[in-house]
Enzyme design. Structure first.
Site, PDB file in Angstrom:
ATOM      1  N   SER A   1     -80.814  54.031  40.278  1.00 45.75           N
ATOM      2  CA  SER A   1     -82.169  53.644  40.653  1.00 45.75           C
ATOM      3  C   SER A   1     -83.218  54.538  40.005  1.00 45.75           C
ATOM      4  O   SER A   1     -84.402  54.232  40.049  1.00 45.75           O
ATOM      5  CB  SER A   1     -82.320  53.742  42.167  1.00 45.75           C
ATOM      6  OG  SER A   1     -82.253  55.105  42.559  1.00 45.75           O
ATOM      7  N   GLY A   2     -82.764  55.648  39.424  1.00 44.41           N
ATOM      8  CA  GLY A   2     -83.708  56.665  38.987  1.00 44.41           C
ATOM      9  C   GLY A   2     -83.975  57.705  40.065  1.00 44.41           C
ATOM     10  O   GLY A   2     -84.627  58.718  39.808  1.00 44.41           O
ATOM     11  N   GLY A   3     -83.448  57.465  41.272  1.00 43.61           N
ATOM     12  CA  GLY A   3     -83.638  58.412  42.374  1.00 43.61           C
ATOM     13  C   GLY A   3     -82.581  59.507  42.360  1.00 43.61           C
ATOM     14  O   GLY A   3     -81.635  59.479  41.570  1.00 43.61           O
TER      15      GLY A   3
ATOM     16  N   TYR B   1     -58.336  67.374  67.639  1.00 39.65           N
ATOM     17  CA  TYR B   1     -59.797  67.387  67.726  1.00 39.65           C
ATOM     18  C   TYR B   1     -60.322  67.168  66.314  1.00 39.65           C
ATOM     19  O   TYR B   1     -59.574  67.288  65.332  1.00 39.65           O
ATOM     20  CB  TYR B   1     -60.286  68.730  68.275  1.00 39.65           C
ATOM     21  CG  TYR B   1     -59.745  69.910  67.515  1.00 39.65           C
ATOM     22  CD1 TYR B   1     -58.589  70.564  67.933  1.00 39.65           C
ATOM     23  CD2 TYR B   1     -60.361  70.351  66.334  1.00 39.65           C
ATOM     24  CE1 TYR B   1     -58.073  71.622  67.208  1.00 39.65           C
ATOM     25  CE2 TYR B   1     -59.850  71.404  65.612  1.00 39.65           C
ATOM     26  CZ  TYR B   1     -58.700  72.037  66.049  1.00 39.65           C
ATOM     27  OH  TYR B   1     -58.180  73.085  65.327  1.00 39.65           O
TER      28      TYR B   1
ATOM     29  N   GLU C   1     -48.408  73.038  53.822  1.00 41.28           N
ATOM     30  CA  GLU C   1     -47.986  72.191  54.945  1.00 41.28           C
ATOM     31  C   GLU C   1     -47.677  70.772  54.444  1.00 41.28           C
ATOM     32  O   GLU C   1     -48.424  70.196  53.680  1.00 41.28           O
ATOM     33  CB  GLU C   1     -49.129  72.140  55.968  1.00 41.28           C
ATOM     34  CG  GLU C   1     -48.803  71.408  57.251  1.00 41.28           C
ATOM     35  CD  GLU C   1     -49.917  71.545  58.303  1.00 41.28           C
ATOM     36  OE1 GLU C   1     -50.990  72.109  57.977  1.00 41.28           O
ATOM     37  OE2 GLU C   1     -49.707  71.099  59.445  1.00 41.28           O
TER      38      GLU C   1
ATOM     39  N   CYS D   1     -50.032  76.407  60.130  1.00 37.26           N
ATOM     40  CA  CYS D   1     -51.457  76.111  60.339  1.00 37.26           C
ATOM     41  C   CYS D   1     -51.955  76.393  61.765  1.00 37.26           C
ATOM     42  O   CYS D   1     -52.175  77.538  62.123  1.00 37.26           O
ATOM     43  CB  CYS D   1     -51.741  74.664  59.922  1.00 37.26           C
ATOM     44  SG  CYS D   1     -53.459  74.398  59.382  1.00 37.26           S
TER      45      CYS D   1
ATOM     46  N   GLU E   1     -79.709  59.374  55.507  1.00 34.92           N
ATOM     47  CA  GLU E   1     -80.068  57.963  55.604  1.00 34.92           C
ATOM     48  C   GLU E   1     -78.988  57.163  56.316  1.00 34.92           C
ATOM     49  O   GLU E   1     -79.297  56.237  57.068  1.00 34.92           O
ATOM     50  CB  GLU E   1     -80.397  57.373  54.218  1.00 34.92           C
ATOM     51  CG  GLU E   1     -79.242  57.288  53.256  1.00 34.92           C
ATOM     52  CD  GLU E   1     -79.660  56.721  51.881  1.00 34.92           C
ATOM     53  OE1 GLU E   1     -80.785  56.987  51.451  1.00 34.92           O
ATOM     54  OE2 GLU E   1     -78.832  56.028  51.258  1.00 34.92           O
TER      55      GLU E   1
ATOM     56  N   SER F   1     -78.447  58.565  43.545  1.00 31.62           N
ATOM     57  CA  SER F   1     -77.561  57.973  42.536  1.00 31.62           C
ATOM     58  C   SER F   1     -77.405  58.902  41.339  1.00 31.62           C
ATOM     59  O   SER F   1     -76.354  58.907  40.690  1.00 31.62           O
ATOM     60  CB  SER F   1     -78.063  56.595  42.114  1.00 31.62           C
ATOM     61  OG  SER F   1     -79.384  56.655  41.606  1.00 31.62           O
TER      62      SER F   1
ATOM     63  N   LYS G   1     -43.724  72.910  63.828  1.00 33.76           N
ATOM     64  CA  LYS G   1     -45.058  73.317  64.284  1.00 33.76           C
ATOM     65  C   LYS G   1     -45.168  73.182  65.799  1.00 33.76           C
ATOM     66  O   LYS G   1     -44.755  72.165  66.383  1.00 33.76           O
ATOM     67  CB  LYS G   1     -46.098  72.421  63.595  1.00 33.76           C
ATOM     68  CG  LYS G   1     -47.553  72.818  63.788  1.00 33.76           C
ATOM     69  CD  LYS G   1     -48.434  71.920  62.903  1.00 33.76           C
ATOM     70  CE  LYS G   1     -49.890  72.292  62.925  1.00 33.76           C
ATOM     71  NZ  LYS G   1     -50.661  71.491  61.931  1.00 33.76           N
TER      72      LYS G   1
END
Lengths: 549, 549
Positions: free
Chosen positions: B300-302, B128, B48, B158, B404, B305, B122
């Protein structure tokens, strides 16, 4: 209620609603209905989607919300009757549900005698510019004529009168006495005349006066200006309510078409005053509806932050404005003096937070040069503004104007920091116009003039390096704004712009700046969508776009 | 070209286009057509809106762009013929213009013998979720059957096959031999099966096999996964192309319905692999199409990331990834070690920029406490990440996950800084799943395992105050993610959530967090709209919204 010789008495309740606040909006309907009935009105007209606020966007899809709105309409009808107001016909907007498909509708209901007495669903659902209604609602299929005290009242909701055909055309075959429309029509410069002309045309077509009741107030980035009116089938203005304030006005419909009632016709505002008041109302309502009592804004001594702080003082009082001067080695003494003078003029809180020590500490570590060195100054200021916001619960204001935002002439996470940008939709030349208008207004009313003259008159500079001027990077604003208007508002392409008479170098500079600034205007990060509902995918132009005219 | 016994040979050209890059997309069509014809294909099918890229949003309204696309289709047809490829039928998507109303159309054109040989517009325009086509295009009114080498080929674009009725229903009365569809269907977890079932249903209804040719590649926050296929009227999978890569596959249509050609059917991917590859493709294409060669990200060591950096290394190579460790007094030694180990594993550039001195300098001046003190640490890190971005021309990556971001558990202008957020649409529990999957994939392929085990196993913490844990502020993620899924994805209201079995305290906590986080997810400032076109008004939920369930 007195009709008889006076005909049918309408109250135009131009109120300021809040999206989602069913209780608060309901209370306001009650309060205005009491006042209207005590002034002998029979029909009290409120704006589009009164109970829910407008626009409600995807809230419409939450069945819980639609059910709560339905309950509110019913309980309000009962309460009106219990207070002895059951004989009034109270016309409010709300969200409904399509009986067949269980989808949302944009609905008008008539509350009368303790019940929801009649209903009408909006037919034409606007799907352009700021409107996404076709995405959210399904269309009503039927027109509605109310018969009240022997008068035949045709009804319509907003877009229904902007499109030809549909229920309004149908009303033309129904011999109505008046066309009553409820609206949520956002402010745009010059739109008042367009509405008046449209109203006159429909009144003439339907051989009946037209009541245009518009919402007033700010809702996120939309400002509804009110300015409700009644116009006769001969195009004569029979009533006009003021703009930018809540209002309750009255108008009497008579059977004799040639002697319709006249009521107060408020004079129109000048363009600069209209725009200024739109900005102040937008900011004030955003604060009130989101529970902010004060604002903080960096004061550079320049015109943008000066106008923003002045608007803020007009919106919430100078004592709730925190102006923060954040000078660096590149800030001129004149700029610092202008910042302080402005704060004094406004009665605002004033703090100085030099950025020098933090800047030096960053530079000992990062050794930045050129644009990176300029940006970090703006970002240190952004951190300071946000620390005031966090510590004192203030709404941070971003002072950017439309010219610089369009060209990407600002620092993301720097001067672009803030929760609300009062002048983000004003071109720079208009910023100067409004500053001059505001000072002139103060002079005319014997009030202290707020904005230092040197802030208006000096050459614009970001003051991020020695001797910097906006005109080093951008065409002069008088020219730039004309090109922006043609390129953005009128969607002129490169060939059109050259035909408009702009020189090739300017056209190419501006087009390149605007095309590249798209990602800056989107200050939230993009990211891939891997589940059915992602947050915040919402823009009109692709960020990734290689097309060059 | 060989047909005869083999029937009609189709090439499925599953390509990765770029919005606005008419020249680049045209070159790709040429290149794939050459390869397809050299493998004896007669009909070459592209996705498309091939020439324009997809979705083009408001670019559709620029007449300059539509004219350039029309010129491109014509010049491409001529060039194909000049190269001796004129006998092929090359099916590409593009933007067209409605003859009557001069409005944009979503169009398929057939290039053949040096001309635009046929066209189809089309009919159903999705309006939506991520789609806004009804706002941009007008609907085609006619179905189209191509007659090629004695085969009758019905076509659709489509959404035309997702809705009942319309041109596909009309094709059911036309005795077609195959239904050929071109698509721009964005990836969603589990959508492959939905497409296959739909394809099988339409093939059965039309008594003809269905070709489903899908786009592949990232475009802003959409990822198109490819996975094109051919399905028989008996529901048998006759061909399936791989996901997340460009591909050229072939399939032969025969007159005898019971002996349709079989081709390669690529096995399906597991859910975790599918999601991981979607994120990597989205990031890689965003970089490539916007001309970024490398990325920077705070380490950060987390886990967040770590996963983001690993995806980035997979997208552009570890040598183009800059990992910046920005420890403070609250960072554990384990976090610092994990950050360095990760960078080593990825072969990434690694820098340490402690935030202590800048933090102290800020605090000597501002004396911040509690949340303001926490936020300024995150914002100093944001300034450092952006200084790397500015100095080295790197794309800054924001490491936030969907859990988060939904709860507002991040610092605006702090860890939320970045131009692209590779895992913004992954709930936290899915972040862990994908990290484990990626390590397992490395093990299974005898490659170095990228993500330190302790990053996966330790309790999540923002490390902005001593001993801080995410679970101090949020429900445990295993529970939180279930509530988020029900509240956001399924739009369950409060009563529904309680009926789902969640306890009242958790429900109220999560609803309050999500409702209040709306303004944070919109990281550009709001502001009033006072002229006809404002920048960036585009969201789905009002920021100002007082509704509480």
């Amino acid at each position: 209620m007195t009709n008889g010789n006076d005909g049918l008495r309408f109250a135009l309740a131009q109120i300021d609603t809040c999206v989602g606040d069913l209780d608060g909006n309901g209370e306001k309907v009650l309060e205005f209905t009491r006042r209207a009935v005590s002034d002998d009105a029979t029909v009290i007209v409120f704006p589009e989607m009164t109970l829910t606020g407008y626009p409600i966007e995807d809230l419409a899809f939450r069945a819980t919300f639609r059910n709560a709105a339905w309950d509110k309409a019913n309980s309000l009808a009962l309460r009106l009757k219990a207070e002895g107001l059951g004989q009034a016909f109270v016309i409010v907007g709300t969200v409904g549900t399509d009986d067949e498909r269980r989808l949302p509708r944009n609905r008008m209901v008539v509350l009368h005698d303790g019940v929801v007495w009649a209903g009408y669903d909006k037919h034409f659902l606007p799907n352009y510019g700021v409107f996404d209604e076709f995405r959210i609602f399904t269309s009503g299929e039927r027109s509605l004529v109310l018969d009240i005290d022997g008068f035949r009242i045709g009804v319509a909701i907003c877009e229904d009168i902007w499109q030809d055909g549909g229920p309004v055309a149908e009303l033309g075959r129904q011999d109505i006495d008046v066309l009553l429309t409820i609206n949520g029509s956002p402010y745009e410069a010059g739109k008042g005349h367009v509405r008046h002309e449209l109203g006159a045309r429909r009144a003439s077509e339907l051989h009946a006066p037209l009541i245009y009741l518009n919402q007033v107030g700010g809702q996120d980035d939309l400002v509804f200006d009110g300015g409700s009116f009644v116009i006769g089938q001969d195009g004569k203005m029979l009533e006009r309510s003021p703009q930018f304030v809540e209002d309750l006005s009255f108008w009497n419909l008579r059977h004799d078409a040639d002697s319709q009632g006249m009521s107060t016709v408020v004079p129109e505002l000048g363009t600069d005053e209209e725009m200024y008041r739109a900005c102040v109302l937008g900011l004030g309502d955003y604060m009130r509806k989101n529970h902010f009592e004060g604002v903080c804004v960096g004061l550079s001594g320049g015109i943008d932050s000066a106008l923003v702080a002045t608007m803020a003082a007009d919106a919430c009082g100078g004592e709730h404005v925190w102006g923060i001067s954040m000078p660096s080695r590149y800030s001129s003494q004149g700029s610092r003096d202008d910042a302080r003078l402005l704060a004094d003029n406004l009665g605002a809180n004033y703090r100085t937070e030099t950025i020098e020590r933090v800047f030096d500490t960053f530079q000992e570590q990062l050794h930045l040069e050129s644009v990176a060195e300029e940006n970090i100054q703006a970002r240190i200021r952004g951190v300071i503004v946000m620390s005031y916001s966090n510590s004192k619960g203030l709404l941070a204001l971003a002072p950017g104007n439309k010219s610089e935002l369009a060209c990407g002439y600002s620092t993301i996470y720097g001067d672009a920091v803030g929760g609300y940008a009062p002048i983000k939709d004003l071109l720079k030349t208009k910023v100067w116009d409004l500053a001059r208008w505001r000072n002139g207004y103060a002079e005319a009313h014997d009030e202290p003039v707020p904005i230092p003259v040197s802030s208006i008159e000096k050459a614009p500079s970001a003051e991020l390096r020695p001797g910097q001027r906006d005109s080093d990077s951008l065409p002069e604003y008088a020219l730039l704004d004309q090109v922006l208007e043609a390129y953005i508002e009128l969607a002129h392409g490169r060939a059109d712009l050259l035909a408009d008479g702009f020189d090739e170098r300017t056209v190419d500079t501006v087009m390149r700046l605007v095309d590249r600034a798209e990602w800056k205007r989107r200050q939230y990060p993009l990211g891939p969508k891997v589940t059915s509902l992602a947050f915040g995918r919402d823009r009109r132009l692709p960020v990734t776009n290689a097309f060059r005219e």
